[in-house]
Design a protein around this motif. Structure first.
Motif, mmCIF file in Angstrom:
data_model
loop_
_atom_site.group_PDB
_atom_site.id
_atom_site.type_symbol
_atom_site.label_atom_id
_atom_site.label_comp_id
_atom_site.label_asym_id
_atom_site.label_seq_id
_atom_site.Cartn_x
_atom_site.Cartn_y
_atom_site.Cartn_z
ATOM 1 N N VAL A 308 0.832 -1.206 0.000
ATOM 2 C CA VAL A 308 0.000 0.000 0.000
ATOM 3 C C VAL A 308 0.868 1.259 0.000
ATOM 4 N N VAL A 309 0.632 2.085 -0.993
ATOM 5 C CA VAL A 309 1.329 3.375 -1.116
ATOM 6 C C VAL A 309 0.255 4.450 -1.113
ATOM 7 N N SER A 310 0.365 5.407 -0.193
ATOM 8 C CA SER A 310 -0.564 6.538 -0.210
ATOM 9 C C SER A 310 0.219 7.794 -0.550
ATOM 10 N N PHE A 311 -0.450 8.739 -1.180
ATOM 11 C CA PHE A 311 0.241 9.983 -1.532
ATOM 12 C C PHE A 311 -0.762 11.110 -1.635
ATOM 13 N N GLU A 312 -0.223 12.300 -1.390
ATOM 14 C CA GLU A 312 -1.082 13.481 -1.404
ATOM 15 C C GLU A 312 -0.765 14.282 -2.660
ATOM 16 N N VAL A 313 -1.786 14.502 -3.492
ATOM 17 C CA VAL A 313 -1.542 15.308 -4.691
ATOM 18 C C VAL A 313 -1.824 16.774 -4.376
ATOM 19 N N LYS A 314 -1.130 17.648 -5.069
ATOM 20 C CA LYS A 314 -1.386 19.087 -4.908
ATOM 21 C C LYS A 314 -2.723 19.391 -5.582
ATOM 22 N N GLY A 315 -3.546 20.243 -4.939
ATOM 23 C CA GLY A 315 -4.816 20.610 -5.584
ATOM 24 C C GLY A 315 -6.037 19.977 -4.937
ATOM 25 N N GLY A 316 -5.861 19.307 -3.786
ATOM 26 C CA GLY A 316 -6.985 18.815 -2.992
ATOM 27 C C GLY A 316 -7.849 17.785 -3.702
ATOM 28 N N GLU A 366 -7.906 15.946 1.765
ATOM 29 C CA GLU A 366 -8.720 15.835 0.545
ATOM 30 C C GLU A 366 -7.882 15.420 -0.666
ATOM 31 N N GLY A 367 -6.592 15.688 -0.621
ATOM 32 C CA GLY A 367 -5.724 15.335 -1.750
ATOM 33 C C GLY A 367 -5.120 13.939 -1.644
ATOM 34 N N LEU A 368 -5.478 13.216 -0.567
ATOM 35 C CA LEU A 368 -4.845 11.909 -0.330
ATOM 36 C C LEU A 368 -5.438 10.816 -1.241
ATOM 37 N N VAL A 369 -4.557 10.027 -1.820
ATOM 38 C CA VAL A 369 -4.951 8.913 -2.691
ATOM 39 C C VAL A 369 -4.233 7.666 -2.178
ATOM 40 N N ARG A 370 -4.963 6.531 -2.118
ATOM 41 C CA ARG A 370 -4.328 5.277 -1.690
ATOM 42 C C ARG A 370 -4.296 4.286 -2.858
#
Ligand SMILES: Cc1ncc(COP(=O)(O)O)c(C=O)c1O
Length: 397
Positions: A308-316, A366-370
């Protein structure tokens, strides 16, 4: 089977019990009950004096094989299979705890586990204190004379925080409580909590043990006497039982467990490093990156860093949803642990039931993606994510 075999061997061979037909592959016993040779034998089976199978709510040969294989992998004396991961946590709690008891639980466990302790078991007089998964001092401070269980999940979902199992096993021992570890994310292929001092291991077999997103299942593992005197009578009476068919699917899934976990973890590490280099990504959460706050602990405690890799993208949220909607290969689904890579927006799905304040306290932005990385080629996964991370929002599915 000799338990000193390597994990890869145990995954393929442990637990198999051949019938009188001497089948090579494990048999699927789809039967609700078993026939007795006499009334006396029936009586003996029901009272437990005679060891044979009785009724599939609590005894079935395929389920037994699955239990024995998982017990061998976890290095546990006993395993009791359940219908799902949640029913494993419910069965363990109902069997071991009573009104007035106190539980200390990591605040970064699966959402339904939080709901189970805070809204359902609380109605039966059980009190739960939620604490940080990584701050041992908080666990120590939360201990009361009535504390009976410490419960955690590591790595946590979706932020991949790592709890120190050995340190928390010491806290549990010193307070006369049991430590239960939900090992769904690592599985015994990557982490064996009982060896680190935990008393109980919980599984959502729905995830990596099946590994191909087909069935639900769960398990509680630990010392034989403890489980047979508490969890087994609960299962026999209340019936949150694993079906033989699901047990058979999971049994076969475990044959490729170690191979899958290592291959998927290697791909996850490669993808995490790549994401970390993308200008549109603000932050990557993956224990395999040296920047992860518990990287050193994860390197000690786990054999690989997980899928599992989670990451936060810029832009919510807008940017996160655009990324998710731009994928053509990766599946948009809440499940994980599959050989097919999956992608989720935790803030609006798995953690959508939390209040915005609780979500933000849990670090779910809000920008977090898993992403749960599967077995596809990493280059294809990168290309699929690159489309949404790029600047052209019109090229969607
Ligand atoms: C860590 C963990 N534990 C338990 C569960 C619950 O398992 P199940 O869906 O099999 O009931 C999940 C489900 O996603 C999970 O991720």
């Amino acid at each position: 089977m000799d338990k000193s075999y390597e994990l890869a061997t145990l995954g393929v061979r442990a637990g198999q019990a051949r019938s009188q037909f001497n089948e090579h592959s494990e048999a699927l016993f789809l039967t609700s009950s078993f026939v007795f040779e006499s009334a006396a034998q029936a009586a003996g089976r029901f009272t437990g004096g005679d060891d044979g199978f009785v009724y599939s709510r609590f005894t079935n040969p395929t389920v037994s094989m699955m239990q024995d294989r998982l017990a061998a992998l976890e290095g546990a004396e006993a395993c009791i299979a359940t219908a799902s991961g949640m029913s494993a946590i419910l069965a363990m709690s109902m069997a071991l705890l009573k009104s007035g008891d106190h539980v200390i639980c990591s605040n970064a466990v699966f959402g339904s586990t939080v709901q189970l302790y805070s809204t359902i078991l609380s109605r039966f007089g059980l009190e739960t204190t939620f604490v940080s998964p990584t701050d041992i001092a908080q666990w120590k401070r939360a201990v009361r004379p009535s504390t009976k269980l410490l419960f955690l999940e590591t790595p946590s979902n979706p932020l991949t925080e790592i709890s120190d199992i050995a340190a928390l096993a010491s806290v549990a021992r010193a307070s006369g409580a049991l430590l239960a570890v939900d090992n769904a994310f690592c599985t015994p292929a990557l982490q064996r909590p009982l060896q680190l001092g935990a008393d109980l291991v919980i599984h959502s077999a729905t995830k990596y043990l099946d590994g191909q997103g087909r069935v639900l299942g769960g398990a509680v593992l630990g010392r034989k006497r403890l489980l047979m005197e508490t969890v087994f009578p609960f299962l026999r009476t209340a019936g949150p039982t694993l079906s033989p068919f699901n047990a058979w699917v999971i049994l076969k899934g475990m044959e490729t467990l170690e191979l899958r976990l290592f291959a998927q973890s290697a791909s996850a590490l490669e993808l995490a490093r790549w994401l970390d280099s993308r200008p549109q990504v603000a932050r990557v959460f993956y224990p395999g990156l040296p920047s992860h706050p518990q990287h050193e602990l994860a390197s000690r405690q786990q054999r690989a860093f997980g899928t599992v890799v989670s990451f936060e993208v810029k832009g919510g949220r807008e940017a996160a949803w655009r990324l998710i909607d731009s994928t053509k290969l990766i599946s948009i689904t809440g499940n994980l642990g599959d050989v097919k890579t999956t992608i989720t927006h935790p803030a609006s799905t798995t953690h959508g039931r939390l209040t915005p304040e609780a979500r933000s306290a849990a670090g779910i932005t809000e920008g977090l993606v898993r992403v749960s990385v599967g077995l596809e080629a990493v280059a294809d996964l990168q290309a699929d994510l690159e489309r949404g991370l790029g600047q052209d929002p019109t090229r969607t599915r």
